[in-house]
Design a protein around this motif. Structure first.
Motif, short mmCIF file in Angstrom:
data_model
loop_
_atom_site.label_atom_id
_atom_site.label_comp_id
_atom_site.label_asym_id
_atom_site.label_seq_id
_atom_site.Cartn_x
_atom_site.Cartn_y
_atom_site.Cartn_z
N VAL A 1 -58.14 -12.08 38.59
CA VAL A 1 -57.57 -13.06 37.66
C VAL A 1 -56.25 -12.55 37.09
O VAL A 1 -55.24 -13.26 37.09
N LEU A 2 -56.25 -11.29 36.62
CA LEU A 2 -55.01 -10.72 36.06
C LEU A 2 -53.91 -10.66 37.11
O LEU A 2 -52.76 -11.03 36.85
N GLY A 3 -54.25 -10.19 38.30
CA GLY A 3 -53.26 -10.05 39.36
C GLY A 3 -52.70 -11.39 39.79
O GLY A 3 -51.50 -11.54 40.03
N TYR A 4 -53.57 -12.40 39.86
CA TYR A 4 -53.13 -13.76 40.25
C TYR A 4 -52.19 -14.32 39.19
O TYR A 4 -51.11 -14.84 39.51
N ALA A 5 -52.58 -14.17 37.91
CA ALA A 5 -51.75 -14.69 36.83
C ALA A 5 -50.38 -14.01 36.86
O ALA A 5 -49.33 -14.67 36.74
N LEU A 6 -50.38 -12.71 37.05
CA LEU A 6 -49.12 -11.96 37.04
C LEU A 6 -48.27 -12.34 38.25
O LEU A 6 -47.05 -12.49 38.14
N ALA A 7 -48.91 -12.51 39.41
CA ALA A 7 -48.16 -12.90 40.61
C ALA A 7 -47.51 -14.27 40.40
O ALA A 7 -46.34 -14.47 40.74
N LEU A 8 -48.26 -15.21 39.84
CA LEU A 8 -47.70 -16.54 39.56
C LEU A 8 -46.52 -16.43 38.61
O LEU A 8 -45.48 -17.06 38.81
N ALA A 9 -46.70 -15.59 37.57
CA ALA A 9 -45.63 -15.44 36.57
C ALA A 9 -44.38 -14.86 37.20
O ALA A 9 -43.28 -15.34 36.98
N LEU A 10 -44.56 -13.81 38.02
CA LEU A 10 -43.39 -13.16 38.62
C LEU A 10 -42.76 -14.05 39.68
O LEU A 10 -41.60 -13.87 40.04
#
Lengths: 297, 284
Positions: free
Chosen positions: B83-92
């Motif tokens: 979840v954290l990695g997906y959110a961060l990937a979307l943000a970046l």
């Protein structure tokens, strides 16, 4: 990068949907920054704390509650490290084992990757999948009999026991990484060399390997990091005098009545440095190599 | 000298690698599974055939609590970084400034050695001087209490693996054609609608595989748990990896360790089979 961003924005503006689209973009950028901020705090605050603790004098490090911004800074913990002969021994062991693992991994995986990339033979695909799957076997289970195997062959406790194990564990990813690289070496070049009368060995060593050089470096660095970071195998298979840094640090610092946390954080910082340096160099290959090794068939 | 055929030459190239796989993985693995049928000690020579007795012992004892712990750890330490990695990937991927630099910065928790990760969080969770207690104004032994130890271990492993999730998912996002989003946007789809109808279907393949791969790795994870809690307190964080290791190298009981390891291996094989099948489909 900025140029393309501006350009695409201008083209969007020219479209009729302009009025609806702009706040949308602004809102999702704001959301992106909130996500980056929150996850960034979770991701980077511990690293900050590692560095701060390593630089804090003992008296303040063990005060409670700790002050989040250092009031006093000292390098004494880093100086302490240089005086610790035992740690220096672990460091030498780590360097020896990791360098040999890196070299051996590159040699073995380059040949294997070349066979996977440039030749067709029965069982190739199944073998490739087996190599990929082998990185998923539980190491704690392997250790049970590997311990006995090394004991019976007299290798238990030696550098060789570590190097052979680490090299085997780096092979799946290195082979897949290098197969991807060899796939980009045009077969026509190798055929041309063959027509000129070069043997297969010569073609491999003088045409394919030089062209794959950047990939070989990346694979070597990956193997180095894998050996440098390992804990469970070094803990179990190496003699106390041949132990590498990860189990060495556990022996040195943990299990005492009061752990010297600032010293341990300074040591942790130093142990992480070569790995961080390797990855800065590897960044370029990282995504390609990982996706090739882990995800793509 | 007779010239080798292509196939012969290829096998010759693979020989050193195959020899290593055979000696370091295949033989020890098969031999460990066989050892499960014997009463055997690490410190005494000789062994006694006992059939399936070890398996029966293990299934009547350690297996279920260890299975439960392993599942809790594996699920927690896979879902949270996903979840954290997906959110961060979307943000970046949302076109914010400096995302290349941030991507490199966020890799740090993942690249530092696992043992360093464990030391760092041992210090953060420290009951008497830890910074977490300092911020919360408590003096709680996070790793010493059976109710919170597993949570603390999961948080640590999450911290160490979300960057990998981020980088893999970001790679997937970057292969997504921009036109898809633009077309959906012209059709009046908002950010959330576009995420579910465009991004999620595009990312299904890679997201599924990184999730499964992380799940498999966590299912056999050792380092963090061993250094943080050693499987304690009161066995609250004892997973298969720790239980097998302790039974063999602290209890010296190779028979029971191998039996437990054999059952663990069986579960892992199911996961690996799913992975290989998915990965084959994805390659198509």
């Amino acid at each position: 990068m900025t140029v393309t961003a501006t350009r695409s924005r201008t083209t969007t503006l020219a479209r009729p949907v302009r009025a609806r689209r702009r706040p949308d973009v602004v809102r999702s950028r704001a959301a992106a920054w909130v996500a980056v901020g929150l996850i960034g705090l979770f991701g980077l605050a511990p690293i900050y704390w590692l560095v701060v603790t390593a630089l804090t004098p003992d008296e303040t490090a063990f005060s409670f509650p700790p002050s989040l911004i250092p009031t006093e800074v000292t390098l004494e913990h880093f100086v302490n490290l240089t005086k610790n002969e035992q740690l220096f021994g672990y460091l030498i062991n780590s360097v020896i084992v990791s360098v040999i693992t890196a070299v051996l991994s590159v040699i073995v995986s380059a040949y294997m990757a070349n066979a996977f990339s440039k030749f067709l033979y029965r069982g190739r695909t199944s073998l490739m999948h087996l190599v990929l799957a082998s990185q998923m076997f539980p190491q704690a289970l392997l250790l049970i009999t590997l311990y006995a195997v090394f004991s019976a062959t007299g290798l238990l406790g030696s550098y060789a026991a570590l190097v052979l194990s680490f090299t085997t564990f780096t092979l799946p990813l290195c082979v897949w990484m290098l197969k991807g690289i060899f796939d980009t070496v045009p077969s026509s070049l190798m055929e041309a060399a063959a027509i000129d009368g070069a043997s297969r060995w010569r073609t491999l060593h003088q045409v394919a390997l030089p062209l794959a050089a950047p990939g070989l470096v990346a694979a070597g660095l990956f193997a180095f990091v894998r050996a440098w970071n390992d804990f469970i195998f070094a803990l179990t298979l190496a003699d106390p005098e041949r132990q590498t840094l990860p189990p060495g640090l556990v022996h040195t610092y943990l299990g005492e009545f009061q752990t010297a946390w600032p010293d341990l954080m300074a040591a942790s910082f130093v142990v992480s440095l070569p790995v961080i340096a390797a990855f800065m160099f590897l960044q370029r290959y990282l995504v390609g190599g990982l996706t090739a090794g882990a995800v793509k068939g | 000298m007779r010239r080798l055929s292509d196939a012969q030459f290829a096998w010759l190239l693979m020989l050193p690698g195959l020899a290593l796989f055979g000696a370091i993985i295949t033989y020890p693995l098969v031999s460990a599974l066989v050892t499960g049928l014997f009463e055997q000690s690490l410190v005494r020579p000789g062994r006694l055939f006992v059939g399936l007795a070890n398996f029966a012992d293990v299934l009547g004892g350690d297996f279920w609590p260890v299975f439960r712990n392993t599942m809790i750890f594996t699920l927690g330490a896979t879902v949270a970084p996903f979840v954290l990695g997906y959110a961060l990937a979307l943000a970046l991927n949302a076109g914010i400034r400096g995302s290349g630099f941030l991507r490199g910065l966020f890799l740090f928790p993942w690249v530092i050695p696992g043992v360093v990760v464990s030391f760092l969080w041992l210090w953060i969770f420290n009951a008497n001087y830890g910074v977490l207690n300092g911020i919360l104004g408590t003096r709680f032994s996070w790793l010493g209490d059976p109710d919170t130890a597993m949570l603390a271990v999961i948080v640590t492993k999450t911290w160490a693996s979300f960057p990998w999730m981020m980088i893999m998912l970001l790679a997937g996002l970057q292969t997504m054609p921009k036109e898809l989003h633009e077309a959906a946007s012209v059709d009046g789809a908002g950010t959330i609608r576009r995420f579910w109808s465009v991004t999620v279907p595009h990312m299904k393949g890679i997201a599924g595989i990184v999730f499964l791969l992380e799940f498999i790795w966590n299912f056999q994870h050792f380092d963090t748990i061993y250094v943080l809690t050693g499987g304690g307190p009161a066995g609250a964080t004892k997973t298969f990896a720790v239980a097998v290791y302790d039974t063999a190298f602290k209890g010296f009981d190779l028979g029971h360790a191998s039996a437990l390891g054999g059952l663990w291996m069986l579960l892992l094989l199911i996961l690996v089979a799913i992975y290989l099948r998915r990965e084959k489909e994805d390659a198509r």
